[in-house]
Write an enzyme that holds these catalytic residues in place. Structure first.
Site, PDB file in Angstrom:
ATOM      1  N   ASP A 144       0.850  -1.191   0.000  1.00 33.91           N
ATOM      2  CA  ASP A 144       0.000   0.000   0.000  1.00 33.91           C
ATOM      3  C   ASP A 144       0.887   1.244   0.000  1.00 33.91           C
ATOM      4  OD1 ASP A 144      -2.334   1.769   0.574  1.00 33.91           O
ATOM      5  OD2 ASP A 144      -3.311  -0.129   1.036  1.00 33.91           O
ATOM      6  N   HIS A 219      -3.721   5.894   3.371  1.00 35.61           N
ATOM      7  CA  HIS A 219      -4.379   4.670   2.909  1.00 35.61           C
ATOM      8  C   HIS A 219      -3.729   3.418   3.484  1.00 35.61           C
ATOM      9  CE1 HIS A 219      -5.851   1.736  -0.162  1.00 35.61           C
ATOM     10  NE2 HIS A 219      -6.856   2.565  -0.298  1.00 35.61           N
ATOM     11  N   SER A 554     -10.952  -1.201  -0.747  1.00 35.60           N
ATOM     12  CA  SER A 554      -9.666  -1.147  -0.050  1.00 35.60           C
ATOM     13  C   SER A 554      -9.842  -1.401   1.432  1.00 35.60           C
ATOM     14  CB  SER A 554      -9.011   0.226  -0.246  1.00 35.60           C
ATOM     15  OG  SER A 554      -8.412   0.341  -1.504  1.00 35.60           O
TER      16      SER A 554
END
Length: 775
Positions: A144, A219, A554
């Site tokens: 990520d 994220h 996600s």
């Protein structure tokens, strides 16, 4: 709001390199290619890398030039490299013996608490799920945007020592050194060569990014803490969703692979390097919240498919996000049968926000807002009524960019209606801010996905409430509204439902493989965040965020990664296919009130396997599935052959000598825990093999709910297991009752022993021979 992010191997990837990094050639002449060579000629990584230099030296003129051209040597799970080449050099190397393929580099993107309570995964595990020991002994690798190591979620208090089998490193860089790794974050790497080859050198002087594993986008921190974060008391987003935040496998170790950058995107060359290292390092689970939307690359060209193939071959479970292009069919991504593809669903937490009208009537919408401009009446106007000069009413109705008259909008709340081209309120919110409005009421299709707004109140309502509000405005001489602070309410909305944005099947590249595989919470998920990523500005005060609410597949992907870590800890000898089977065959297709699960869409509908795969994950039942459908590398190789891929290319990719043979109906006979028949013409018999992982002596009886328009028979209809018979093959025959071109219909095959219920989704579409000839 659903964020968008994605990733890939058997490749040559192409990226434009800055001039200053290239030997002897100009920028316009070069690109980055991924050269895939398949089998390693040597077991020693250094010798594999040397063989890459020797091969490329014949093309570029010398070993020094070869070393300068190569960005990465892939030398652990597979053999290959990413290099800067001219088009003529790419053509030459593609014809070399031992080169399986050369692919241009692509940029892919990410697919961007209460959820674990909703899944009945409690802080103090009890019952059957306690066998997972909170994931102790498992290593979860997350690919990520990196990690914010100071987050309380990554404290190593109570963690076991780093396992001796671990071979990873703690790679240093900007704002990150070895001290940032601990007994929780046991490894961290970062990959930027492929990304910089595409976009040029990253400028990190402004603090918007770090050339290190440190997360500037948030994220990666969010997904990592969702999968394996430790417990954090009184966590919240600006006071909302307050409670105990934790990951699904809090005792699992975490390995960080930063392949995506806050400036946008992830390079496949970098992603392949991360897969290569993760295989060498010794992870047990890989969480990959990345992907590319259709058109999908072939499995021998897609980096996620190829990298995950090698990982799965080594016993590593790879979990991928399904994508955020729903609710439209055939938008699913990451469709290889060896990965676990995760759809997004809702949980039972809502964020109601009351709107009080000037006549003291109240209506309720949803928002994530705790700032100013609440409990004070403000005038409200309809976007269509204050259209800017030269802007048409349709654009003003949805508050499109530049569509509103700034003078008429200043200091007012604006009512806007969503349109087919503007499904969410993101553009409308920016438009209202640009014209100095003080709030937005956005009427749209019903959804539980709430868009974050930190600067002005942004209240989502459905079209019915929006129309009611408009009626009040038209009947009042001076319409006004005021907002109340957003509240957090738990247990008052039916869940789970499949999220509107979650990408849907069937697969556009392999229709016989049911995708997605499973659904998990992915809407309004609270988890750790990077304070460097877009801090909140509330009442002109900058407030860095340690936790944030996000939506997307996600977010659902790391939920399954955490559950898989629990299963790995409980059943260390299970293969990735067995773990995937356990999740799919025990999943739920009902909400918490016993009603059939619904999928958000236009309109809402009863969910089907193209929305949620096997259903919504049930971690406790997955611990003891009774029967599993197992597979190995040889099955996946036969699958690639059945798709018609070149035998030599498959041989080089899979590191096995493969001579593809024609196998009738192998695609439908792949030993998946589902049966998908995209073209049923008359009769078709498919086979499956189940392995008993329950009591040694067990008897299972078949029960069928046939898809509409088909007759289904199972032979044998009773499976008897004992100490000498652990695997049994059975056949399922489908007979079409229709003589018309049909649509997909859905059913289930159940194997039941009085305790276990093993449910296999059945998906069938009837077709007619020479249908198009008849019309």
């Amino acid at each position: 709001m659903a964020s968008l992010w994605s990733p890939g191997i058997f490749l040559v990837l192409v990226l434009a390199l800055p001039l200053k990094t290239l030997p002897l050639v100009t920028l316009a002449e070069t690109n980055v290619y991924i050269v895939y060579m398949g089998d390693k000629l040597h077991d020693e990584p250094e010798l594999v890398q040397e063989s890459h230099h020797e091969l490329l030296a014949d093309i570029v003129g010398s070993k020094d030039a070869a070393k300068e051209s190569i960005l990465y040597s892939y030398k652990h799970g597979f053999s290959g490299f990413a290099a800067v080449l001219t088009k003529s050099q790419e053509k030459l190397i593609a014809d070399f013996p031992g080169v399986a393929g050369v692919v241009r580099n692509r940029i892919i993107s990410s697919h961007t608490t209460r959820s674990w309570d909703f899944l009945q995964v409690k802080p103090q595990l009890a019952g059957r799920i306690s066998k997972g020991h909170s994931g102790a002994g498992s290593i979860i690798g997350v690919m990520d945007t990196g990690i914010w190591p100071e987050s309380k979620s990554f404290s190593d208090e109570g963690m076991a020592e780093v396992p001796s089998r671990w071979r990873g490193i703690c790679q240093e860089g900007e704002g990150f050194n070895r001290s940032h790794c601990n007994r929780k974050i046991i490894g961290a790497r970062w990959y930027v060569k492929g990304y910089e080859a595409e976009f040029g050198k990253l400028n990190t002087s402004d603090g918007d990014e770090f050339l290190s594993p440190r997360d500037a986008g948030g994220h990666g921190t969010h997904t990592s803490s969702t999968a394996t974060g430790g417990p954090v008391e009184s966590a919240s987003f600006m006071g909302l969703a307050q409670g105990l935040a934790r990951g699904g496998a809090p005792s699992a170790w975490l390995a960080v692979y930063k392949v995506c950058w806050a400036t946008g995107g992830c390079a496949e060359a970098d992603l392949l390097a991360a897969f290569d290292d993760a295989i060498f390092d010794g992870v047990d689970v890989l969480s990959v919240s990345l992907g590319s939307p259709p058109p999908l690359a072939t499995y021998v060209e897609d980096a996620v498919a190829i990298g995950s193939f090698y990982a799965v071959a080594k016993g590593i479970s790879v979990i991928c996000s399904a994508g955020n292009s729903g609710p439209y069919p055939q938008t699913i991504t990451n469709t290889a049968p060896w990965v676990l593809t995760v759809a997004a669903s809702t949980i039972d937490r809502a964020f109601p926000t009351i709107i009080t009208l000037g006549n003291n009537q109240t209506i309720v919408g949803q928002a994530l807002y705790t700032g100013k401009n609440v409990d004070t009446f403000h005038p409200i106007v309809y976007g269509e009524d204050i259209a800017a000069e030269g802007s048409d009413e349709d654009r003003a109705r949805s508050c499109d960019s530049g569509s509103l008259n700034a003078t008429s909008a200043r200091g007012k709340v604006i009512l806007c209606f969503g349109s087919r081209s503007q499904r969410s309120n993101i553009i409308a919110r920016r438009t209202v801010l640009d014209v100095k409005g003080v709030g937005l009421v956005f009427a749209q299709f019903p959804t539980k996905d709430v868009t974050l707004s930190l600067d002005i109140p942004c209240i989502q309502v459905d079209f019915a409430i929006g129309t009611y509000l408009l009626t009040y405005m038209e009947s009042s001489r001076n319409p006004v509204v005021k907002f109340s602070f957003t509240k957090t309410v738990i247990g008052k909305q039916i869940s789970p439902e499949v999220a509107f944005f979650s990408s849907r099947g069937p697969s556009s590249i392999s229709a016989t493989v049911l995708k997605p595989d499973i659904a998990a919470p992915g809407v309004n998920i609270l988890a750790s965040w990077s304070p460097a990523a877009s801090p909140a500005i509330i009442d002109n005060e900058v407030r860095p965020l340690d936790f944030k609410i996000e939506s997307g597949t996600s977010m659902s992907c790391p939920h399954i990664s955490g559950v898989v870590a629990l299963l790995k800890a409980a059943h260390p000898k299970w293969s990735p296919a067995a773990i995937k089977s356990a999740l799919i065959t025990t999943a739920s297709i009902e909400d918490e009130y016993g009603q059939k699960t619904v999928a958000e869409g236009a309109p809402y509908k009863q969910a089907d396997p193209f929305d949620y795969g096997g259903g919504h994950v049930d971690p406790e039942r997955a611990m003891y599935p009774g029967l599993v459908f197992d597979m190995g590398t040889s099955d996946y190789i036969r699958f690639l052959c059945a798709l018609g891929y070149n035998s030599s290319a498959i041989s080089l990719m899979t590191r096995t000598r493969t001579r593809c043979k024609k196998s009738a109906n192998f695609l439908v006979n792949l030993n998946l825990p589902s049966i998908t028949i995209p073209e049923l013409k008359q009769n078709l018999t498919v086979s499956r093999t189940v392995t008993n992982v329950g009591p040694v002596t067990s008897i299972y009886v078949a029960r069928v709910l046939a898809p509409a328009g088909t007759q289904v028979t199972v032979e044998p209809s009773v499976l008897s297991f004992d100490s000498t018979r652990k695997e049994i093959k059975f056949k399922v025959t489908f007979c079409s009752l229709l003589r018309i071109q049909g649509r997909y219909s859905f059913g289930n095959l159940f194997w039941e022993d009085g305790f276990h219920v093993v449910r296999i989704p059945l998906i069938v579409r009837t077709v007619i021979d020479d249908f198009y000839a008849e019309i």
